[in-house]
Write a protein that holds these residues in place. Structure first.
Motif, short mmCIF file in Angstrom:
data_model
loop_
_atom_site.label_atom_id
_atom_site.label_comp_id
_atom_site.label_asym_id
_atom_site.label_seq_id
_atom_site.Cartn_x
_atom_site.Cartn_y
_atom_site.Cartn_z
N UNK A 138 29.18 80.06 21.66
CA UNK A 138 28.12 80.62 21.55
C UNK A 138 26.82 78.83 21.38
N UNK A 139 26.99 78.40 22.16
CA UNK A 139 26.74 77.19 22.52
C UNK A 139 25.88 76.88 23.65
N UNK A 192 19.25 72.07 29.98
CA UNK A 192 18.32 71.18 31.11
C UNK A 192 18.98 72.42 32.77
N UNK A 193 20.26 72.24 32.66
CA UNK A 193 20.65 73.42 33.63
C UNK A 193 20.38 75.07 33.40
N UNK A 224 12.01 77.94 28.38
CA UNK A 224 11.83 76.97 28.28
C UNK A 224 10.61 76.64 29.27
N UNK A 225 11.57 76.75 31.17
CA UNK A 225 11.12 76.43 32.30
C UNK A 225 10.32 77.16 32.85
N UNK A 226 10.25 78.67 31.90
CA UNK A 226 9.92 79.27 32.53
C UNK A 226 8.35 79.79 32.42
N UNK A 275 21.86 77.95 24.34
CA UNK A 275 21.24 76.97 25.40
C UNK A 275 20.44 76.71 27.00
N UNK A 276 21.68 77.92 27.84
CA UNK A 276 21.38 78.51 29.04
C UNK A 276 19.93 79.24 28.68
#
Length: 246
Positions: free
Chosen positions: A45-46, A155-156, A57-59, A50-51
């Motif tokens: 689930x993490x 971050x990935x 967030x980056x978008x 996270x991905x």
């Protein structure tokens, strides 16, 4: 008055939990079991959360970065900072409060209503220490590892967006990741995760430990554990941010 009574009962409960384990072999065996239940069982689930969190967030940063004077590498920088400072330690902890906290409250609560805890007391065993202390130590050790893993995956997630869209290039994203890095932000995040781990396990164990009644109370204890732990995580997030970062 009820607040002070509950606080006093919680402190007495934690005094019992934090006492020295009576049998080290039993404690280490339980600790390994809790590592799997709290940590390994939560990796899936993490990763998923996270991905997608890092990608979103980056978008969002790219969408709001419409000033030509601001370099595109700010997307990578902003995604990294948000993942390390807030999203991974706080959001993942809130999710683990629901998953791990409800599981612990249900487990301890079921043992209470089926009188297994009473049986431990009759045998001269400290049930609070026997049941909750291994979970607490396991959470304190494995929770920071989960959060660091979440930071990397988040971050990935932003890198995947850079690779699959035309919003920004992977080179710009990586350049931003390498810019203005302060290792203290990771240290600050790890401090928060340890505090949040203590909150999740202790509140859930306490809510399960004090219930009276039948199976319906187990469900209520589980709900209370998630709600109280979530509120305390938000409150302590503010306190720790104000205390450590400012």
């Amino acid at each position: 008055m009820n607040f002070f009574q509950q606080t006093g009962r919680y402190l007495l409960f934690m005094w019992q939990v934090l006492s020295k384990p009576e049998k080290r072999k039993v404690f280490y065996k339980q600790l390994m079991t809790e590592f799997y239940a709290i940590g390994v069982d939560s990796f899936g689930i993490v990763v998923i959360i996270s991905v997608f969190m890092g990608a979103v967030v980056s978008i969002l940063v790219a969408y709001n970065l419409d000033n030509p004077l601001i370099p595109m590498k700010m997307i990578g920088y902003s995604t990294r900072e948000m993942a390390i400072l807030e999203f991974s330690p706080t959001m993942i902890s809130l999710i683990l409060a629901g998953k791990v906290g409800s599981s612990i409250a249900s487990q301890v609560g079921t043992m209470r209503v089926t009188e297994q805890i009473d049986a431990l007391e009759i045998m001269g065993i400290n049930p609070a220490n026997f049941l909750v202390f291994p979970k607490l130590i396991a959470a304190i050790l494995i929770h920071p590892a989960l959060i660091v893993f979440s930071m990397v995956v988040s971050i990935f997630g932003g890198f995947i967006v850079a690779s699959l869209t035309n919003l920004f290039t992977p080179d710009e994203y990586i350049q931003g990741l390498r810019s203005w890095f302060d290792a203290f932000t990771v240290f600050y995040a790890l401090i928060k995760t340890v505090v949040f781990a203590i909150i999740i396990v202790s509140i859930a164990g306490f809510q399960g430990y004090i219930i009276k009644g039948g199976s319906i109370e187990v469900g209520r204890a589980s709900t209370k554990a998630v709600v109280y732990a979530s509120i305390l995580i938000i409150v302590f997030n503010l306190i720790l941010t104000q205390t450590i970062l400012i």
